[in-house]
Design a protein around this motif. Structure first.
Motif, PDB file in Angstrom:
ATOM      1  N   ILE A 649      41.304  30.987  48.752  1.00 58.56           N
ATOM      2  CA  ILE A 649      41.195  31.532  48.876  1.00 58.56           C
ATOM      3  C   ILE A 649      40.753  33.095  48.011  1.00 58.56           C
ATOM      4  O   ILE A 649      40.707  34.067  48.223  1.00 58.56           O
ATOM      5  CB  ILE A 649      43.088  31.935  48.307  1.00 58.56           C
ATOM      6  N   MET A 650      40.990  32.868  46.619  1.00 59.50           N
ATOM      7  CA  MET A 650      39.870  33.488  45.841  1.00 59.50           C
ATOM      8  C   MET A 650      38.831  33.487  44.964  1.00 59.50           C
ATOM      9  O   MET A 650      39.819  32.545  44.261  1.00 59.50           O
ATOM     10  CB  MET A 650      41.235  34.655  45.388  1.00 59.50           C
ATOM     11  N   SER A 657      33.163  43.870  39.662  1.00 56.70           N
ATOM     12  CA  SER A 657      33.683  44.571  39.308  1.00 56.70           C
ATOM     13  C   SER A 657      33.402  45.430  37.573  1.00 56.70           C
ATOM     14  O   SER A 657      32.629  44.986  36.706  1.00 56.70           O
ATOM     15  CB  SER A 657      34.976  45.198  39.464  1.00 56.70           C
ATOM     16  N   GLU A 664      43.654  44.525  30.984  1.00 53.14           N
ATOM     17  CA  GLU A 664      44.349  43.237  31.167  1.00 53.14           C
ATOM     18  C   GLU A 664      44.377  43.097  32.934  1.00 53.14           C
ATOM     19  O   GLU A 664      43.742  41.644  33.312  1.00 53.14           O
ATOM     20  CB  GLU A 664      45.131  43.387  30.671  1.00 53.14           C
ATOM     21  N   HIS A 665      45.487  43.386  33.517  1.00 49.64           N
ATOM     22  CA  HIS A 665      45.462  42.545  34.749  1.00 49.64           C
ATOM     23  C   HIS A 665      44.917  42.889  35.633  1.00 49.64           C
ATOM     24  O   HIS A 665      44.734  42.271  36.796  1.00 49.64           O
ATOM     25  CB  HIS A 665      47.229  43.651  34.724  1.00 49.64           C
ATOM     26  N   LYS A 668      42.818  40.139  36.610  1.00 52.23           N
ATOM     27  CA  LYS A 668      43.186  38.557  37.294  1.00 52.23           C
ATOM     28  C   LYS A 668      43.110  38.454  38.833  1.00 52.23           C
ATOM     29  O   LYS A 668      42.859  39.283  39.325  1.00 52.23           O
ATOM     30  CB  LYS A 668      45.338  39.397  36.781  1.00 52.23           C
ATOM     31  N   LEU A 669      43.214  36.987  39.110  1.00 51.32           N
ATOM     32  CA  LEU A 669      43.040  36.964  40.431  1.00 51.32           C
ATOM     33  C   LEU A 669      44.038  37.323  41.864  1.00 51.32           C
ATOM     34  O   LEU A 669      43.797  37.700  43.100  1.00 51.32           O
ATOM     35  CB  LEU A 669      42.554  35.213  40.758  1.00 51.32           C
ATOM     36  N   LEU A 670      45.097  37.176  40.725  1.00 52.16           N
ATOM     37  CA  LEU A 670      46.769  37.335  41.799  1.00 52.16           C
ATOM     38  C   LEU A 670      45.963  39.806  42.200  1.00 52.16           C
ATOM     39  O   LEU A 670      46.524  39.733  43.148  1.00 52.16           O
ATOM     40  CB  LEU A 670      47.773  37.662  41.125  1.00 52.16           C
ATOM     41  N   TYR A 673      43.379  39.703  44.722  1.00 52.78           N
ATOM     42  CA  TYR A 673      43.401  39.573  45.930  1.00 52.78           C
ATOM     43  C   TYR A 673      44.236  40.616  46.169  1.00 52.78           C
ATOM     44  O   TYR A 673      43.963  41.025  47.769  1.00 52.78           O
ATOM     45  CB  TYR A 673      44.638  38.116  45.649  1.00 52.78           C
TER      46      TYR A 673
END
Lengths: 875, 524
Positions: A649-650, A657, A664-665, A668-670, A673
């Motif tokens: 998926i990811m 980047s 921090e946020h 995140k992979l989420l 994604y």
């Protein structure tokens, strides 16, 4: 007297020179013609024959036609002109005498000056004083209120005819009405018309009789630069350098060598100088080429133009207008070589100043009697308030001053103009040029003008710019259009690059503003600019090359400002149906966004690039306020499958980047994604939009072709002449009115006509006759009424008799009758009874109405306008 | 409240429960897998639903800093608590609970939608902080006093209100009252308010409403006045001349001066005091005016300075940006070339080139920064000098004015002393006509006492003046020091930040290049 004599002497000298020059010139001309003849005939003729020919040629004299050659006599019926044209009023006669006297004294005092242009003949061969030929008129068109548009109109409206004798003023000066009718005239006619119009609209304007240059007299503009080609020099606003504030930082220390810089500057300056020199030389060469050959008649060519003096209508400075070209010149212009006299509708002045230096040193103070000798006293020009020094000069000039006015009445003023009202119909005003077309040649350019609606594609003006003086190589063409349905305003074709640029006014269905292209085929180089306020998507400009398309936007809510699409080569489709569109594959889409102030800079995308083939998406964010680098992010859109065959998926390496301020946020992979899914959707959208843009281009091109083919013209609803619909409506209204009128006329049949016809025609009615007429009319009517009653009575009787007969017959044969015959009889009876009843009713009605009708007629007769005078008294 | 859950035990809001809820309500499918893999931090959660869970006490929510929507309906909560940290909350649902009072909502300033229906609330209050409130649900509660409505007048954004099934809803004029007193309300008890009905009720209650409005307006005006005055004083304080625009200082001199007050009852002292006060106040006003003018000057100076500094920084930034953009363009081309290159020595050569480019960029950017630092330093120094001079001048002038005050005081003191001694003599000679109060007369026992008394008064006065002067001088000096300190500190911070940024960028570029190298080597 001293001064005058000196002046006279000077003038004499000048005249003598002139005369000598003229003679010389004549000789030269003769020789030239001769040599021309010779060169032509040389091959065949012997010397003797030549001499013979020469003799004969010299004996031939060209008789100059006394009449105006250009005025077609059939066009103007002299007899139809108003009587003021063919006769002189006593006041005019007086004026002519005064003028004659003035002219004689003038020629006596200044024998070496050419005779004055005072009283030329008009179209009816009647001498008229020039001032009375001016008819000040204010035109009803607001466009003609100012001098520039006014002179432009005169220059457009009339066709120039050169003077018959370029060295003398014409013998004839026609009225402006005649000139307007013929649409032809020489410079005197032009000036007279223009001057009339200018005085009418409040200018202090004068006709000037003087001498002009060759170009001026022959309306030759080929040495003038076309005003339309002159580019307006943009006023470069020197940006005011802000005063260095108290705490402005010092610039970093300059560590470069001053000496080297100096050397470099010197070198550059030298190169520049050389370049400049070369340019100047080239320019000079060009100028020399362009320079006209010297005119042998320089200074002798008679011309007439208009002088506008400062003062009225807020004119700040006096200037000349050449009526032939409608150009204005300063009074110091080189084209104007001298002034003999000038006049307006009130007076006539002779120039007493020396014109050795053209008109450059002339003073246009008409109140100064030393410089300007006036013909009539009592003009509105204020006399100079003379200082002491001038006093004796004035005394000396007393003789001249008095010469014109000794005998004449001091208060004599100019009689009113003999010319009829100058009228220009709206049609003529719109058509302007004769036949609505005019061609002007300028230096390296040609200007063609048409009246609106004359060309069915709306063309009103065309400027062709040439590369050379002979006008053979076309550089560029500019065409102006009017009233086109597609709002095309200007078409600019550059012949060298082949670039077409179309300019549109607001109102095009696709909001097109400018369209520049080399060919109308799609997918070629082109630039389209739009009126962005009209377009919903805020598109300003779309540039195309064979493989790219760039769009610029403004004022969008999603802050998109720029989109650039790279196309790849078209893939050959194997499918047969070629009708289906086969768009070029997109390789790369670049989109740029303006800063969205609602988002923090790190989350506000400045640029995103969809690399469609590589399946990559690059993002560049906006730069924070106090930073110099901006965040970047790159996504690999490729979906990969891991070793077990599961879809990945990811993974962290799918998103590279760089963050200015790591957060921090975003790690995140989420988050990544979700961003990627969002971008995938955006990519789809962008591709769709790009595809739509392509379609739109095709559509616009199709529309443009259709519009070009159709070239429909719009007609204003206020244009009653051309607007078919309103015309039809108006005509229908007129028809209805006409019919109504006809009906009314019919209803008012003249009951007196037959009686009037009996009387001898053309004579006035006497009272006796009138009374008899009335009585006759009434008795006649009475008779008619009685006749009618008798007629009805007779019919009635006849009908009753017949019925009685039938009844008798029935009673006799009642037994023998068949049922059919009986039925027939019964139906006859009932019909007959009906008729009888009707007749009875009519008779009764007639009896009732007849007296009333009689009374009505009587009353009407009393009121009849033809009889009323006589009858009333009688009654 | 009979509920099917009643049989169940009350549950505690612990971490496990929250975690389960977060995962359940978090992203689904592919994203869900990722979320599971990574775990979700409580502070990233925007919305949380905790209904039908038999929760008795709100707890453990402090981590959800960014929560915007919280549903806690259908529990058995008895108190509103533990929500203090959820300052971003926009929607809060606490319906179907056992809450008895509104409380604990004072930090939720962003709240727009609050539902407290089906509880046991008897009074509407403690909502003052909720300035953005738009929807308020209080259906099926115990609210009985209609005056609770007036409390709701302060919420200018309130559009929807539910109060059905409360004791007040039974009242005859319940609706009319609400229509009249809450004119901005659009929906009441799930229905749109009819305009006509509203107009009618307004007419009915016009007098009381007008009165209330008038009172509210008065209140507001007073508050505004106070605020303006405070602001004024604040401004004067900034100029360090507060309360010098009147007799405040003079009055303060006499407020603690017992002897002076006593002496003022002596004959002739009154007029003396009057003239003294006038003169003194004039000098105070002079100081005041001068102080304001100086303040203005200082501010203008500071503004110019700031503007120039900003300009310089901006210009430098633009240059830096330009350099970076240029470099990026070139770098991108280079990288692409390297990717396409297959020859190993060539690749290496190009890699070295790239790395050189990066170093160059670093040097250029650092040079720019150093240049800026130098320029700014110089400017700051100039400013420092100027502002110090200005402050020095100000102090000097104020001191001279204060010295005038002191002179006046001395003069006054002498006069008083003279009068006092004269009086003493008169008293001693028993020539005193007027009667003096006993406490004043007590001073005139002998010369020392009276001189001491006058001297004490004088000392107090001088002390006051000195204090005021000291206050002013220390104030302006500390302001100046603070300002300069701040400017220096800011410049240092800026410099550090830029250097850090440059280094970060260069490091990133370098590592990208290194990655490429590695990748290439692996590829080969």
């Amino acid at each position: 007297m001293e001064v005058l004599r000196e002046k006279v002497e000077e003038e004499e000298a000048a005249e003598r020179e002139e005369a000598a020059e003229r003679a010389e010139w004549a000789e030269k001309m003769e020789r030239m013609t001769k040599t021309a003849e010779v060169s032509k005939e040389e091959t065949i003729m012997t010397q003797d024959e030549l001499r013979d020919l020469e003799k004969r040629l010299t004996s031939i004299e060209i008789s100059i036609p006394a009449e105006y050659s250009f005025i077609n006599k059939s066009l103007i019926d002299v007899t139809k002109l108003p009587p003021s044209y063919s006769t002189n009023s006593p006041k005019e006669e007086h004026l002519l005498q005064v003028a004659d006297n003035f002219s004689r004294q003038y020629s006596h005092l200044c024998p070496d000056r050419v005779p004055l242009f005072l009283c030329p003949l008009n179209e009816c061969n009647v001498p008229k004083f020039v001032s009375t030929t001016l008819r000040p008129t204010l035109m009803p068109y607001p466009e003609l209120y100012n001098w520039d548009s006014c002179s432009q109109f005169v220059s457009d409206f009339l066709t120039m005819v050169p003077l018959l004798d370029p060295l003398k003023p014409p013998k004839y000066l026609y009225s402006s009405t005649t000139v307007l009718k013929c649409q032809k005239g020489n410079c005197f006619d032009f000036s007279t018309l223009l001057c009339s119009m200018l005085i009418g609209s409040g200018y202090d304007a004068y006709c000037v009789n003087g001498y002009g240059s060759l170009d001026l007299c022959l309306m030759d503009l080929t040495r003038e630069v076309c005003p339309l080609t002159v580019k307006v020099k943009e006023v470069v606003k020197e940006e005011e350098k802000a005063m260095p504030k108290k705490y402005t930082v010092k610039p970093p220390r300059d560590l470069t060598s001053k000496f080297e810089q100096e050397q470099e500057n010197k070198r550059l300056q030298e190169i520049k100088n050389q370049e400049e020199k070369r340019l100047r030389e080239a320019e000079e060469r060009l100028l020399a080429e362009e320079k006209a050959k010297p005119d042998p008649l320089h200074g002798l060519r008679v011309h007439c133009w208009v002088l506008v003096l400062a003062g009225k209508r807020e004119v700040p400075e006096s200037f000349f207008i050449d009526p032939l070209t409608a150009h204005s010149y300063s009074t110091k212009d080189d084209h104007f070589l001298g002034i003999e006299s000038l006049w307006n509708h009130k007076n006539y002045w002779i120039n007493m100043q020396d014109c050795w230096n053209c008109c450059k040193e002339l003073v246009f103070d008409l109140g100064d009697p030393v410089r300007w000798e006036y013909m009539l006293l009592g003009t509105d020009k204020p006399h100079l308030s003379l200082t002491e020094e001038d006093e004796d000069v004035l005394d000396d000039d007393d003789d001249i001053d008095n010469l014109g006015k000794e005998e004449e009445d001091k208060s004599f003023d100019m009689p009113p103009s003999w010319v009829a009202q100058i009228e220009i119909t709206p049609d003529e005003f719109e058509t302007r040029c004769p036949n609505g077309k005019k061609v002007i040649r300028y230096k390296r350019a040609q200007l063609e003008k048409w009246a609106p609606y004359l060309n069915n594609n709306g063309l009103v003006c065309r400027l062709t710019v040439y590369e050379d003086l002979q006008c053979t190589k076309v550089l560029e063409i500019k065409e102006w259009y009017q009233n086109r349905e597609d709002t095309l305003e200007l078409k600019h074709i550059n012949k060298i690059t082949g670039l077409h640029v179309d300019y549109f006014r607001p109102g095009h269905p696709q909001a097109l503003r400018v369209h520049s292209y080399k060919s109308m085929l799609p997918e070629m180089d082109r630039v389209m600019e739009f009126y962005e306020k009209i377009r919903v998507d805020g598109l300003i400009k779309r540039e195309e090359t064979p493989l790219t398309m760039t769009e610029y936007y403004q004022g969008r809510s999603d802050f998109l400002s720029y989109r650039h699409i790279n196309f790849g080569p078209r893939v050959k489709k194997l499918t047969q149906n070629s009708a289906e569109s086969n768009p070029r594959p997109m390789v790369k889409i670049t989109e740029r966004f303006l800063r969205n102030p609602a988002k923090p800079a790190d989350e506000d995308v400045a640029e995103r690039v969809f690399l469609i083939v590589e399946e990559r998406i690059q993002l560049r964010y906006h730069c924070r306020d106090d930073y110099i680098t901006s965040s970047k992010r790159e996504f690999l859109r490729r979906t990969e499958v891991d070793s077990k065959g599961n879809k990945i998926i990811m993974t962290p390496d799918m998103c590279i980047s760089f963050e200015v301020e790591p957060m921090e946020h975003t790690k995140k992979l989420l988050y990544q994604y979700e961003t990627m899914i969002h971008l995938k959707n955006e990519e789809k959208l962008s591709r769709h939009q790009a595809w739509e843009s392509e379609l739109e281009v095709l559509e616009i091109l199709k529309l443009r072709e259709e519009e070009d083919d159709a070239h429909m013209l719009t007609i204003s609803i206020y244009d009653t002449k051309r607007n078919e619909k309103s015309k039809e409506y108006r005509e229908a209204m007129e028809r209805v009115l006409h019919e109504e009128h006809m009906r009314q006329v019919e209803s008012q049949l003249d009951y007196l006509a037959p009686f009037l016809a009996q009387l001898p025609p053309g004579e006035k009615l006497t009272r006796w006759q009138a009374v008899r007429l009335k009585d006759e009319c009434l008795s006649d009517f009475k008779q008619r009424l009685i006749d009618k009653a008798n007629l009805i009575q007779a019919r009635f009787e006849k009908e009753t008799q017949e019925l009685q007969k039938k009844q008798q017959w029935y009673q006799e044969n009642q037994v023998t009758l068949s049922p059919e015959d009986e039925d027939l009889y019964l139906s006859y009876c009932s019909q007959a009874m009906f008729r009888i009843r009707i007749l009875e009713q009519r008779l009764n009605r007639h009896k009732e109405l007849a007296p009333l009708k009689y009374l009505a007629l009587e009353e009407k007769l009393y009121k009849d306008p033809r009889l009323v005078d006589f009858v009333k008294v009688f009654v | 409240m009979s509920r099917p859950f009643d049989s169940m035990d009350p549950k505690v809001m612990d971490d496990d429960m929250l975690k389960v809820a977060v995962v359940e309500q978090g992203p689904q499918e592919e994203a869900g897998q990722l979320a599971k893999q990574e775990g979700i931090l409580f502070k990233d959660v925007r919305s949380l639903q905790l209904d039908f869970r038999n929760i008795l006490r709100i707890d453990n929510l402090w981590q959800f800093e960014n929560l915007q929507k919280l549903q806690l309906n259908n529990n058995i909560i008895e108190r509103i608590e533990g929500l203090e940290n959820l300052i971003h909350l926009v929607w809060l649902d606490l319906s179907f609970n056992n809450i008895e009072a509104i409380e604990g909502l004072d930090t939720l300033v962003n709240l727009e939608d609050l539902s407290l229906s089906n509880n046991r609330i008897a009074k509407i209050d403690s909502l003052d902080a909720l300035v953005k409130l738009q929807v308020l649900s209080l259906g099926n509660n115990q609210i009985g006093n209609i005056m609770n409505i007036i409390y709701l007048r302060q919420f200018s954004c309130l559009r929807t209100l539910t109060l059905s099934e409360n004791p007040i809803a039974e009242a005859e004029e319940y609706k009319e009252f609400i229509y009249a007193y809450l004119p901005d309300l659009v929906y009441l008890d799930f229905r749109r308010i009819d305009e006509q009905a509203r107009e009618a009720s307004k007419l009915k209650h016009q007098y009381s409403i007008d009165e209330m409005k008038h009172r509210e307006a008065l209140m507001r005006a007073r508050l505004e006045d106070e605020k303006a005055q405070r602001q004024m004083l604040e401004e004067h304080k900034l100029a360090f001349i507060e309360r010098l625009n009147g007799p405040f200082l003079f009055n303060s001199m006499y407020s603690e001066d017992v002897e002076g007050n006593k002496l003022s009852s002596l004959p002739g002292v009154d007029e003396l005091l009057e003239t003294y006060k006038d003169k003194f106040v004039i000098i105070c006003l002079n100081i005041f005016e001068y102080g304001l003018k100086q303040q203005e000057k200082r501010m203008a100076e500071l503004d110019t300075f700031n503007e120039c500094i900003q300009d310089a920084i901006r210009e430098n930034q633009e240059q830096g940006k330009l350099k970076v953009t240029k470099f990026e363009e070139k770098h991108l081309l280079n990288l692409n070339a390297i990717r396409e290159e297959s020859d190993l020595p060539n690749i290496e050569k190009k890699l070295i080139e790239c790395s050189d480019d990066i170093t160059d960029l670093f040097n250029v950017l650092m040079t720019l920064e150093m240049q800026l630092v130098e320029q700014l330093e110089e400017t700051i120094n100039i400013f420092e000098r100027n502002i110090t001079d200005m402050v020095g001048l100000f102090i000097e002038n104020v001191q001279s004015l204060m010295a005038q005050c002191r002179d006046l005081e001395n003069h006054h003191h002498e006069k008083i002393l003279e009068i006092a001694i004269n009086t003493l003599e008169k008293i001693l000679k028993n020539e005193m006509d007027e009667d003096l109060p006993d406490d004043v007369r007590a001073l005139f026992v002998d010369k020392d006492t009276i001189v001491n008394a006058v001297g004490a008064s004088h000392d107090i006065h001088l002390l006051k003046i000195d204090n005021r002067e000291d206050e002013l001088v220390t104030g302006i000096n500390s302001w100046c020091a603070h300002l300069l300190d701040k400017i220096h500190r800011e410049e240092i911070v800026r410099n550090r930040k830029r250097v850090k940024e440059i280094n970060q960028y260069i490091d990133h570029m370098q590592s990208e290049l290194d990655n490429l190298e590695c990748g290439d080597i692996i590829d080969i």
